[in-house]
Design a protein around this motif. Structure first.
Motif, PDB file in Angstrom:
ATOM      1  N   ILE A   1       3.926  -6.135   2.830  1.00  0.00           N
ATOM      2  CA  ILE A   1       4.917  -5.404   3.623  1.00  0.00           C
ATOM      3  C   ILE A   1       4.309  -4.677   4.832  1.00  0.00           C
ATOM      4  O   ILE A   1       5.014  -4.329   5.770  1.00  0.00           O
ATOM      5  CB  ILE A   1       5.739  -4.454   2.716  1.00  0.00           C
TER       6      ILE A   1
ATOM      7  N   GLN B   1       6.128   1.783  -7.624  1.00  0.00           N
ATOM      8  CA  GLN B   1       7.277   1.062  -8.217  1.00  0.00           C
ATOM      9  C   GLN B   1       6.886  -0.069  -9.172  1.00  0.00           C
ATOM     10  O   GLN B   1       7.700  -0.512  -9.974  1.00  0.00           O
ATOM     11  CB  GLN B   1       8.084   0.400  -7.099  1.00  0.00           C
ATOM     12  N   TYR B   2       5.667  -0.589  -9.008  1.00  0.00           N
ATOM     13  CA  TYR B   2       5.323  -1.805  -9.770  1.00  0.00           C
ATOM     14  C   TYR B   2       5.415  -1.583 -11.274  1.00  0.00           C
ATOM     15  O   TYR B   2       5.891  -2.448 -12.004  1.00  0.00           O
ATOM     16  CB  TYR B   2       3.903  -2.284  -9.437  1.00  0.00           C
TER      17      TYR B   2
ATOM     18  N   TYR C   1      -1.787   5.276   4.955  1.00  0.00           N
ATOM     19  CA  TYR C   1      -2.042   6.207   3.860  1.00  0.00           C
ATOM     20  C   TYR C   1      -3.523   6.542   3.790  1.00  0.00           C
ATOM     21  O   TYR C   1      -4.373   5.712   4.139  1.00  0.00           O
ATOM     22  CB  TYR C   1      -1.632   5.585   2.519  1.00  0.00           C
TER      23      TYR C   1
ATOM     24  N   ASP D   1       2.161  -8.568  -2.058  1.00  0.00           N
ATOM     25  CA  ASP D   1       3.080  -7.676  -1.345  1.00  0.00           C
ATOM     26  C   ASP D   1       2.428  -7.386   0.008  1.00  0.00           C
ATOM     27  O   ASP D   1       1.448  -6.645   0.094  1.00  0.00           O
ATOM     28  CB  ASP D   1       3.272  -6.405  -2.177  1.00  0.00           C
TER      29      ASP D   1
ATOM     30  N   GLY E   1      15.447  -4.750   0.223  1.00  0.00           N
ATOM     31  CA  GLY E   1      14.070  -4.261   0.282  1.00  0.00           C
ATOM     32  C   GLY E   1      13.169  -5.054  -0.659  1.00  0.00           C
ATOM     33  O   GLY E   1      13.643  -5.831  -1.502  1.00  0.00           O
TER      34      GLY E   1
ATOM     35  N   THR F   1      -1.516  -5.867  -3.409  1.00  0.00           N
ATOM     36  CA  THR F   1      -0.863  -5.243  -2.256  1.00  0.00           C
ATOM     37  C   THR F   1      -1.858  -5.254  -1.104  1.00  0.00           C
ATOM     38  O   THR F   1      -2.945  -4.689  -1.221  1.00  0.00           O
ATOM     39  CB  THR F   1      -0.504  -3.772  -2.562  1.00  0.00           C
TER      40      THR F   1
ATOM     41  N   SER G   1      11.206  -2.787   6.442  1.00  0.00           N
ATOM     42  CA  SER G   1      10.925  -1.345   6.389  1.00  0.00           C
ATOM     43  C   SER G   1       9.759  -0.895   7.253  1.00  0.00           C
ATOM     44  O   SER G   1       9.870   0.110   7.947  1.00  0.00           O
ATOM     45  CB  SER G   1      10.661  -0.914   4.945  1.00  0.00           C
TER      46      SER G   1
ATOM     47  N   LEU H   1      16.255  -4.007   3.794  1.00  0.00           N
ATOM     48  CA  LEU H   1      16.123  -5.468   3.759  1.00  0.00           C
ATOM     49  C   LEU H   1      14.693  -5.877   3.462  1.00  0.00           C
ATOM     50  O   LEU H   1      13.749  -5.329   4.042  1.00  0.00           O
ATOM     51  CB  LEU H   1      16.539  -6.073   5.103  1.00  0.00           C
TER      52      LEU H   1
HETATM   53  C1  LIG Z   1       3.535  -1.662  -0.982  1.00  0.00           C
HETATM   54  C2  LIG Z   1       4.985  -1.413  -0.896  1.00  0.00           C
HETATM   55  N1  LIG Z   1       5.829  -2.334  -1.401  1.00  0.00           N
HETATM   56  C3  LIG Z   1       7.150  -2.139  -1.362  1.00  0.00           C
HETATM   57  C4  LIG Z   1       7.707  -0.999  -0.813  1.00  0.00           C
HETATM   58  C5  LIG Z   1       9.210  -0.834  -0.835  1.00  0.00           C
HETATM   59  O1  LIG Z   1       9.707  -1.393   0.292  1.00  0.00           O
HETATM   60  P1  LIG Z   1      11.250  -1.589   0.634  1.00  0.00           P
HETATM   61  O2  LIG Z   1      11.612  -0.491   1.577  1.00  0.00           O
HETATM   62  O3  LIG Z   1      11.269  -2.939   1.303  1.00  0.00           O
HETATM   63  O4  LIG Z   1      12.018  -1.558  -0.623  1.00  0.00           O
HETATM   64  C6  LIG Z   1       6.879  -0.022  -0.272  1.00  0.00           C
HETATM   65  C7  LIG Z   1       7.435   1.220   0.280  1.00  0.00           C
HETATM   66  O5  LIG Z   1       6.752   2.166   0.593  1.00  0.00           O
HETATM   67  C8  LIG Z   1       5.474  -0.237  -0.319  1.00  0.00           C
HETATM   68  O6  LIG Z   1       4.624   0.650   0.153  1.00  0.00           O
END
Ligand SMILES: Cc1ncc(COP(=O)(O)O)c(C=O)c1O
Length: 408
Positions: free
Chosen positions: A213, A127-128, A338, A211, A99, A179, A243, A253
């Motif tokens: 994602i 998480q950051y 969101y 980021d 991930g 992000t 994800s 992953l």
């Molecule tokens: C902005 C952002 N980065 C990273 C992640 C974590 O992603 P992963 O499932 O690839 O660990 C998330 C999960 O919600 C997210 O919103």
């Protein structure tokens, strides 16, 4: 036994009410979970991806893989970036991770010494901060600007950079992390803002991390620009994964892409490889499935088009209901899924966002996430993924809860 001081940083506000929710469920209450951004709960992972996971298992692909990811997945990532962004990334520019979550650990483990700094923007993905703190780093907080649809407040950023330069502390700043599209605000950042961010990073020797994602979950006519298209010649890292766009959160992953070959980028590739090696491998069958997910562009297009259209409808429908609530302000999202309303806390008989979220869970059986968990108090985050009926019910309950708890 005394636990490490660092262990105190391991806090995830998105999941912090899980014990209370589980207890309510044990007592027979149905809890609606609008706290966790997991698309696979509401949109089953596409069958063609599941089939290739099963196929990999049946073919006995159960061994460790190359620590940084197998050839199939790297080839599929290279193809994805070529077709989406016209980028020619090389196999050695890619490190496949557990991930984006693990990629964040690699970044901090590689770059941060105690006392080092990193620029994060509030509200930040939860998480950051702990990942930076676990390495002994300290954040420099900048802001996404609510009054400008949660884009970046550049004047403030420029002022901080100037001050850091004057005090000599700029040398301690290792990276700047954005992000886009954003969690928790649901904002797609504008291209001209991104161009300025690239310039700021370049002029000040700060590694730029984007980021991305949610890069395919964009709607309401927004246009997404990848930093990789703007940062040619500037050291940067792109984060992405299975994800969200591929609706496969449980595959665990992700990827760190380091497209440049300057001295710093070369060192990062080597060190990320070393960190990948000390944990041996990522999940092997899921790599085959994610490779197929990216390679089969026809099936992917069908799946992502449907999911994004549905998300657009669900978010816009949620917005309609939330706009009836005179105790919140809310910016229209155009990416991810969101919504991040601001509470008029002074008009409510509620102390803060933490109490708001805790009481909405205990009294209405709806689980949300407090804004302070993303560094932005007086807000709360809604995951707008469930179908219309669930959104109708829960958002109307939230509106009613605010009315019931109004001061006048
Ligand atoms: C902005 C952002 N980065 C990273 C992640 C974590 O992603 P992963 O499932 O690839 O660990 C998330 C999960 O919600 C997210 O919103």
């Amino acid at each position: 036994m005394i636990l490490s001081k660092r262990s105190g940083y391991a806090v995830n506000p998105i999941l912090e009410e899980d014990v209370v929710a589980a207890e309510l469920e044990r007592r027979g209450k149905k809890v609606i979970k609008l706290n966790r951004g997991d698309p696979a709960v509401y949109f089953p992972t596409p069958k063609y991806i599941i089939d290739s996971y099963v196929k990999a298992l049946k073919e006995g692909k159960t061994q460790y893989s190359d620590a940084t990811g197998n050839k199939e997945i790297k080839a599929a990532i290279m193809q994805r970036y070529k077709s989406l962004y016209g980028l020619h990334i090389k196999e050695q520019d890619i490190v496949v991770t557990i991930g984006v979550s693990e990629a964040l650990s690699f970044i901090n483990d590689t770059l941060i010494n105690p006392g080092d700094r990193a620029i994060l923007f509030k509200p930040y993905y939860a998480q950051y901060l702990p990942k930076l703190q676990l390495s002994g780093g300290t954040p420099i907080f900048e802001s996404y600007y609510e009054k400008d649809n949660w884009n970046i407040e550049l004047s403030h950023l420029n002022k901080s950079i100037k001050e850091l330069k004057e005090s000599g502390k700029i040398k301690k700043v290792k990276y700047l992390l954005i992000t886009n599209p954003n969690n928790p605000t649901g904002t797609v950042l504008r291209k001209e803002i991104l161009e300025e961010i690239v310039d700021i990073a370049n002029e000040n020797n700060i590694l730029l991390i984007s980021d991305e994602i949610y890069d395919e979950i964009v709607y309401n006519n927004a246009k997404f620009t990848s930093i990789s298209n703007l940062a040619k010649g500037v050291p940067h890292i792109i984060l992405n994964g299975a994800s969200k766009n591929y609706d496969s959160t449980g595959f665990r992953l992700g990827m760190a892409i380091i497209p440049e070959d300057d001295d710093l980028s070369t060192k990062l590739k080597q060190k990320f490889t070393d960190f990948a090696r000390i944990r041996l491998s990522v999940n092997t069958p899921s790599q085959y499935a994610f490779a197929e997910a990216m390679r089969n562009t026809q099936e992917h297009k069908k799946a992502i088009t449907y999911m994004v259209k549905e998300i657009e409808k669900r978010v816009n429908h949620s917005m309609k209901i939330l706009k009836e609530n005179e105790y919140i302000d809310v910016v229209e999202p155009n990416g991810a899924y969101y919504i991040f309303p601001r509470l008029h806390i002074k008009d409510l008989k509620i102390k803060n966002d933490k109490e708001f979220v805790s009481r909405v869970l205990k009294e209405e059986y709806i689980q949300l996430t407090r804004g302070s968990g993303f560094g932005d108090p007086d807000h709360f985050r809604i995951v707008s993924l469930p179908p219309k009926e669930i959104l109708d019910y829960s958002l109307n309950r939230i509106n009613e809860f605010c009315r019931k708890n109004a001061k006048r």
